[in-house]
Design an enzyme around this catalytic site. Structure first.
Site, mmCIF file in Angstrom:
data_model
loop_
_atom_site.group_PDB
_atom_site.id
_atom_site.type_symbol
_atom_site.label_atom_id
_atom_site.label_comp_id
_atom_site.label_asym_id
_atom_site.label_seq_id
_atom_site.Cartn_x
_atom_site.Cartn_y
_atom_site.Cartn_z
ATOM 1 N N SER A 144 81.665 -8.297 61.443
ATOM 2 C CA SER A 144 81.613 -8.075 60.003
ATOM 3 C C SER A 144 81.454 -9.421 59.319
ATOM 4 C CB SER A 144 82.909 -7.408 59.521
ATOM 5 O OG SER A 144 83.015 -7.416 58.105
ATOM 6 N N TYR A 157 92.048 -6.550 59.191
ATOM 7 C CA TYR A 157 90.595 -6.513 59.340
ATOM 8 C C TYR A 157 90.023 -7.930 59.389
ATOM 9 C CZ TYR A 157 85.892 -4.519 58.836
ATOM 10 O OH TYR A 157 84.578 -4.135 59.051
ATOM 11 N N LYS A 161 88.361 -9.221 62.910
ATOM 12 C CA LYS A 161 86.914 -9.436 62.878
ATOM 13 C C LYS A 161 86.567 -10.899 63.167
ATOM 14 C CE LYS A 161 85.410 -5.254 62.313
ATOM 15 N NZ LYS A 161 84.612 -4.590 63.364
#
Length: 273
Positions: A144, A157, A161
């Protein structure tokens, strides 16, 4: 070495919908045979049926958890001699410092450890195949932009990531000259169920995270992400950036991190965070 998609056998995780489904579709359109996996068995079966109608005989599916070693083995076995693995399954859960231990564990398992399990299962064989004069293999990580920049609202997250990008870089540095092609996809906002759910949440940190995504750049379709990924595969590029501006932001961050962090703080404040 770059993967010749036409005639290749590819495994795609998290493929019942979103980017995974789009990757499977584009792979099939370019001549590959695909094995798709997802935790949502019912939706996976529907997706497989749709893809098989358009590309009969070149689609199989195995439902299961991408962070389970037995499931990864089953996916690989269903493909036979696998040429490419698209580690696409991901979760967006856990917001602010209130993110629970379970949310952290799930994020590590799906966003990072599943990539490690897939690499363990496939990379050694690809390297042996290349050493014997055959074709190696291709490992594609769906990370991401949060793995290059950060993700406001969600420490789970943002952190996992970053780790996914780091693992992809390690694979490329360690095996990239021995028969392994590695591609790391780092999109910003993508018009998927994950984005839709995030824009309707009542959680303040989750809302901040999604508003930051849609404010930073125009969300793209999952098929646009798949196109960018396969273009990177065919061109032999490490990064696939469906939002080209992410590369500029990443360079600016590296050039002056203190200035970049100040800018992110101003951005967060402008969003009410």
């Amino acid at each position: 070495m770059t993967l010749d998609v036409d005639g290749a056998v590819a495994v795609v995780t998290g493929a019942a919908s979103g980017i995974g489904e789009a990757l499977a579709q584009r792979l099939l359109e370019r001549g590959a045979t695909v094995v798709i996996g997802d935790l949502d068995a019912s939706r996976l079966e529907q997706t497989a049926a749709r893809l098989d109608r358009d590309h009969p005989g070149r689609v199989s599916h195995v439902a299961g958890d991408a962070s389970d070693a037995d499931h990864v083995a089953a996916l690989a076995a269903a493909g036979g001699e696998v040429d490419a693995f698209f580690a696409n399954a991901g979760v967006f859960t856990g917001f602010g410092l209130d993110a629970t231990d379970d949310e952290w564990a799930l994020s590590w398992d799906v966003n990072v450890r599943s990539h490690v399990l897939a690499a363990r299962a496939l990379v050694p064989g690809w390297i042996e195949r290349a050493a014997a004069g055959g074709m190696g293999g291709c490992f594609v990580s769906t990370a991401s932009a949060a793995g290059l920049l950060t993700q406001l609202g969600s420490p789970t997250y943002a952190t996992t990531k970053h780790a996914a990008v780091g693992f992809a870089e390690w694979l490329a540095a360690t095996y990239g000259d021995r028969g392994l092609q590695v591609v790391c996809a780092c999109p910003m906002g993508v018009r998927t169920d994950m984005l839709s759910e995030g824009t309707t949440t009542t959680d303040a940190d989750a809302s901040l995270g999604m508003r930051s995504v849609v404010s930073a750049g125009e969300p793209v379709t999952a098929l646009a992400v798949a196109d960018a990924v396969l273009d990177a595969v065919e061109a032999g590029r490490f990064f696939a950036l469906p939002h080209p501006e992410v590369g500029t932001m990443y360079a600016r961050k590296a050039a002056d991190t203190d200035h970049w962090i100040s800018g992110m703080q101003r951005f967060r404040t402008s969003l009410g965070g």
